[in-house]
Motif scaffolding. Structure first.
Motif, PDB file in Angstrom:
ATOM      1  N   GLN A  34       0.829  -1.210   0.000  1.00  0.00           N
ATOM      2  CA  GLN A  34       0.000   0.000   0.000  1.00  0.00           C
ATOM      3  C   GLN A  34       0.864   1.261   0.000  1.00  0.00           C
ATOM      4  O   GLN A  34       0.566   2.222  -0.709  1.00  0.00           O
ATOM      5  N   LEU A  35       1.950   1.261   0.787  1.00  0.00           N
ATOM      6  CA  LEU A  35       2.852   2.416   0.805  1.00  0.00           C
ATOM      7  C   LEU A  35       3.460   2.649  -0.574  1.00  0.00           C
ATOM      8  O   LEU A  35       3.582   3.796  -1.027  1.00  0.00           O
ATOM      9  N   THR A  36       3.818   1.570  -1.252  1.00  0.00           N
ATOM     10  CA  THR A  36       4.388   1.679  -2.599  1.00  0.00           C
ATOM     11  C   THR A  36       3.355   2.268  -3.546  1.00  0.00           C
ATOM     12  O   THR A  36       3.651   3.173  -4.328  1.00  0.00           O
ATOM     13  N   ARG A  37       2.126   1.770  -3.449  1.00  0.00           N
ATOM     14  CA  ARG A  37       1.043   2.282  -4.299  1.00  0.00           C
ATOM     15  C   ARG A  37       0.827   3.783  -4.054  1.00  0.00           C
ATOM     16  O   ARG A  37       0.719   4.569  -4.993  1.00  0.00           O
ATOM     17  N   ILE A  38       0.785   4.182  -2.787  1.00  0.00           N
ATOM     18  CA  ILE A  38       0.581   5.595  -2.426  1.00  0.00           C
ATOM     19  C   ILE A  38       1.717   6.453  -2.989  1.00  0.00           C
ATOM     20  O   ILE A  38       1.485   7.509  -3.576  1.00  0.00           O
ATOM     21  N   ALA A  39       2.954   5.986  -2.826  1.00  0.00           N
ATOM     22  CA  ALA A  39       4.109   6.752  -3.304  1.00  0.00           C
ATOM     23  C   ALA A  39       4.078   6.922  -4.822  1.00  0.00           C
ATOM     24  O   ALA A  39       4.456   7.969  -5.338  1.00  0.00           O
ATOM     25  N   LEU A  40       3.610   5.896  -5.532  1.00  0.00           N
ATOM     26  CA  LEU A  40       3.572   5.970  -7.003  1.00  0.00           C
ATOM     27  C   LEU A  40       2.366   6.737  -7.535  1.00  0.00           C
ATOM     28  O   LEU A  40       2.396   7.226  -8.659  1.00  0.00           O
ATOM     29  N   ASP A  56       8.068   8.350   5.716  1.00  0.00           N
ATOM     30  CA  ASP A  56       8.562   9.386   4.808  1.00  0.00           C
ATOM     31  C   ASP A  56       9.790   8.920   4.039  1.00  0.00           C
ATOM     32  O   ASP A  56       9.927   9.199   2.850  1.00  0.00           O
ATOM     33  N   GLN A  57      10.678   8.202   4.713  1.00  0.00           N
ATOM     34  CA  GLN A  57      11.867   7.670   4.027  1.00  0.00           C
ATOM     35  C   GLN A  57      11.471   6.614   3.000  1.00  0.00           C
ATOM     36  O   GLN A  57      12.048   6.558   1.917  1.00  0.00           O
ATOM     37  N   PHE A  58      10.482   5.791   3.329  1.00  0.00           N
ATOM     38  CA  PHE A  58      10.008   4.763   2.390  1.00  0.00           C
ATOM     39  C   PHE A  58       9.466   5.428   1.123  1.00  0.00           C
ATOM     40  O   PHE A  58       9.820   5.040   0.007  1.00  0.00           O
ATOM     41  N   VAL A  59       8.635   6.448   1.297  1.00  0.00           N
ATOM     42  CA  VAL A  59       8.074   7.168   0.153  1.00  0.00           C
ATOM     43  C   VAL A  59       9.203   7.802  -0.660  1.00  0.00           C
ATOM     44  O   VAL A  59       9.200   7.740  -1.896  1.00  0.00           O
ATOM     45  N   ARG A  60      10.185   8.376   0.009  1.00  0.00           N
ATOM     46  CA  ARG A  60      11.326   8.997  -0.690  1.00  0.00           C
ATOM     47  C   ARG A  60      12.091   7.964  -1.515  1.00  0.00           C
ATOM     48  O   ARG A  60      12.477   8.235  -2.647  1.00  0.00           O
ATOM     49  N   ILE A  61      12.280   6.780  -0.951  1.00  0.00           N
ATOM     50  CA  ILE A  61      12.991   5.704  -1.684  1.00  0.00           C
ATOM     51  C   ILE A  61      12.196   5.294  -2.919  1.00  0.00           C
ATOM     52  O   ILE A  61      12.767   5.153  -3.998  1.00  0.00           O
ATOM     53  N   ILE A  62      10.886   5.100  -2.777  1.00  0.00           N
ATOM     54  CA  ILE A  62      10.057   4.715  -3.926  1.00  0.00           C
ATOM     55  C   ILE A  62      10.114   5.801  -4.995  1.00  0.00           C
ATOM     56  O   ILE A  62      10.248   5.513  -6.192  1.00  0.00           O
ATOM     57  N   ARG A  63      10.069   7.040  -4.592  1.00  0.00           N
ATOM     58  CA  ARG A  63      10.134   8.141  -5.571  1.00  0.00           C
ATOM     59  C   ARG A  63      11.509   8.211  -6.233  1.00  0.00           C
ATOM     60  O   ARG A  63      11.613   8.566  -7.410  1.00  0.00           O
ATOM     61  N   THR A  64      12.547   7.884  -5.499  1.00  0.00           N
ATOM     62  CA  THR A  64      13.889   7.857  -6.082  1.00  0.00           C
ATOM     63  C   THR A  64      14.002   6.726  -7.095  1.00  0.00           C
ATOM     64  O   THR A  64      14.556   6.912  -8.187  1.00  0.00           O
ATOM     65  N   ILE A  65      13.460   5.562  -6.745  1.00  0.00           N
ATOM     66  CA  ILE A  65      13.431   4.438  -7.693  1.00  0.00           C
ATOM     67  C   ILE A  65      12.681   4.867  -8.946  1.00  0.00           C
ATOM     68  O   ILE A  65      13.149   4.664 -10.065  1.00  0.00           O
ATOM     69  N   GLU A  66      11.535   5.473  -8.734  1.00  0.00           N
ATOM     70  CA  GLU A  66      10.698   5.928  -9.846  1.00  0.00           C
ATOM     71  C   GLU A  66      11.463   6.910 -10.735  1.00  0.00           C
ATOM     72  O   GLU A  66      11.506   6.761 -11.957  1.00  0.00           O
ATOM     73  N   ASN A  67      12.076   7.904 -10.139  1.00  0.00           N
ATOM     74  CA  ASN A  67      12.787   8.914 -10.912  1.00  0.00           C
ATOM     75  C   ASN A  67      13.940   8.283 -11.701  1.00  0.00           C
ATOM     76  O   ASN A  67      14.099   8.550 -12.892  1.00  0.00           O
ATOM     77  N   PHE A  68      14.728   7.437 -11.048  1.00  0.00           N
ATOM     78  CA  PHE A  68      15.868   6.832 -11.728  1.00  0.00           C
ATOM     79  C   PHE A  68      15.434   5.848 -12.805  1.00  0.00           C
ATOM     80  O   PHE A  68      15.821   5.968 -13.962  1.00  0.00           O
ATOM     81  N   TRP A  69      14.597   4.862 -12.436  1.00  0.00           N
ATOM     82  CA  TRP A  69      14.255   3.784 -13.362  1.00  0.00           C
ATOM     83  C   TRP A  69      13.249   4.182 -14.431  1.00  0.00           C
ATOM     84  O   TRP A  69      13.229   3.613 -15.516  1.00  0.00           O
ATOM     85  N   PHE A  70      12.380   5.148 -14.133  1.00  0.00           N
ATOM     86  CA  PHE A  70      11.320   5.480 -15.086  1.00  0.00           C
ATOM     87  C   PHE A  70      11.614   6.747 -15.877  1.00  0.00           C
ATOM     88  O   PHE A  70      11.059   6.937 -16.949  1.00  0.00           O
ATOM     89  N   ALA A  71      12.462   7.640 -15.354  1.00  0.00           N
ATOM     90  CA  ALA A  71      12.721   8.908 -16.045  1.00  0.00           C
ATOM     91  C   ALA A  71      14.124   8.976 -16.641  1.00  0.00           C
ATOM     92  O   ALA A  71      14.320   9.636 -17.653  1.00  0.00           O
ATOM     93  N   ILE A  72      15.085   8.313 -16.030  1.00  0.00           N
ATOM     94  CA  ILE A  72      16.481   8.434 -16.486  1.00  0.00           C
ATOM     95  C   ILE A  72      16.905   7.221 -17.303  1.00  0.00           C
ATOM     96  O   ILE A  72      17.450   7.359 -18.404  1.00  0.00           O
ATOM     97  N   VAL A  73      16.657   6.035 -16.790  1.00  0.00           N
ATOM     98  CA  VAL A  73      17.100   4.794 -17.437  1.00  0.00           C
ATOM     99  C   VAL A  73      16.258   4.498 -18.680  1.00  0.00           C
ATOM    100  O   VAL A  73      15.052   4.718 -18.680  1.00  0.00           O
ATOM    101  N   LYS A  74      16.890   4.004 -19.698  1.00  0.00           N
ATOM    102  CA  LYS A  74      16.169   3.492 -20.876  1.00  0.00           C
ATOM    103  C   LYS A  74      15.907   2.011 -20.628  1.00  0.00           C
ATOM    104  O   LYS A  74      16.843   1.218 -20.542  1.00  0.00           O
ATOM    105  N   LEU A  75      14.631   1.667 -20.493  1.00  0.00           N
ATOM    106  CA  LEU A  75      14.262   0.278 -20.226  1.00  0.00           C
ATOM    107  C   LEU A  75      14.208  -0.511 -21.527  1.00  0.00           C
ATOM    108  O   LEU A  75      13.868   0.037 -22.585  1.00  0.00           O
ATOM    109  N   PRO A  76      14.549  -1.803 -21.474  1.00  0.00           N
ATOM    110  CA  PRO A  76      14.526  -2.606 -22.710  1.00  0.00           C
ATOM    111  C   PRO A  76      13.092  -2.848 -23.180  1.00  0.00           C
ATOM    112  O   PRO A  76      12.179  -2.913 -22.356  1.00  0.00           O
ATOM    113  N   PRO A  77      12.900  -2.972 -24.485  1.00  0.00           N
ATOM    114  CA  PRO A  77      11.561  -3.294 -24.989  1.00  0.00           C
ATOM    115  C   PRO A  77      11.210  -4.730 -24.612  1.00  0.00           C
ATOM    116  O   PRO A  77      12.092  -5.531 -24.288  1.00  0.00           O
ATOM    117  N   GLU A  78       9.924  -5.034 -24.678  1.00  0.00           N
ATOM    118  CA  GLU A  78       9.464  -6.390 -24.354  1.00  0.00           C
ATOM    119  C   GLU A  78      10.133  -7.381 -25.281  1.00  0.00           C
ATOM    120  O   GLU A  78      10.615  -8.386 -24.994  1.00  0.00           O
TER     121      GLU A  78
END
Length: 141
Positions: free
Chosen positions: A16-22, A119-141
């Protein structure tokens, strides 16, 4: 198109915390949650009730799971020709050096220890989100 995230987490509170953070994300994210390692592999292989689920762009994986633990799930993902390119972020309470080394030996893309503070948990999820979803180029399916 939204980023497809598979969260493998047996603790409903952490899920639930992950869902809220995202939810507050500037990036469109579709979060799927499964509660154990057997369900995770069925989801990833699109078996049974998961036949029509989207292919995840990234997996957030807890290590301490019922039925099949996260280490086994990680090993199966990374040894499967069709799944091994999916980035796997280990997100767990374990700080054991042995778990960290084993996860990287099994080709985890990164290892993050879950903080207990909300608050730290939410910050970590947002950091994961920013790095993996905004910076990293993910491979196609």
């Amino acid at each position: 198109m939204p980023i497809e995230v598979l969260l493998v987490e047996d603790n409903p509170g952490d899920a639930q915390l992950t869902r809220i953070a995202l939810e507050d994300s500037k990036i469109s994210v579709n979060l799927s949650v499964v509660e154990d390692g057997v369900e995770a592999m069925a989801f990833l292989r699109k078996q049974d009730k998961y036949a029509t689920v989207p292919h995840p762009d990234i997996v957030l994986l807890d290590l301490n799971l019922p039925k099949k633990d996260g280490r086994q799930v990680l090993a199966e993902i990374k040894s499967d020709q069709h799944l091994k390119r999916i980035p796997v972020v280990v997100l767990t309470t374990s700080q054991a050096e042995e778990d960290i080394v084993k996860a990287y030996n099994l080709a985890a893309n990164c290892y993050i220890t879950k903080p207990v503070d909300f608050d730290q948990f939410v910050r970590i999820i947002r950091t994961i989100e920013n790095f993996w979803f905004a910076i990293v180029k993910l491979p196609p399916e």
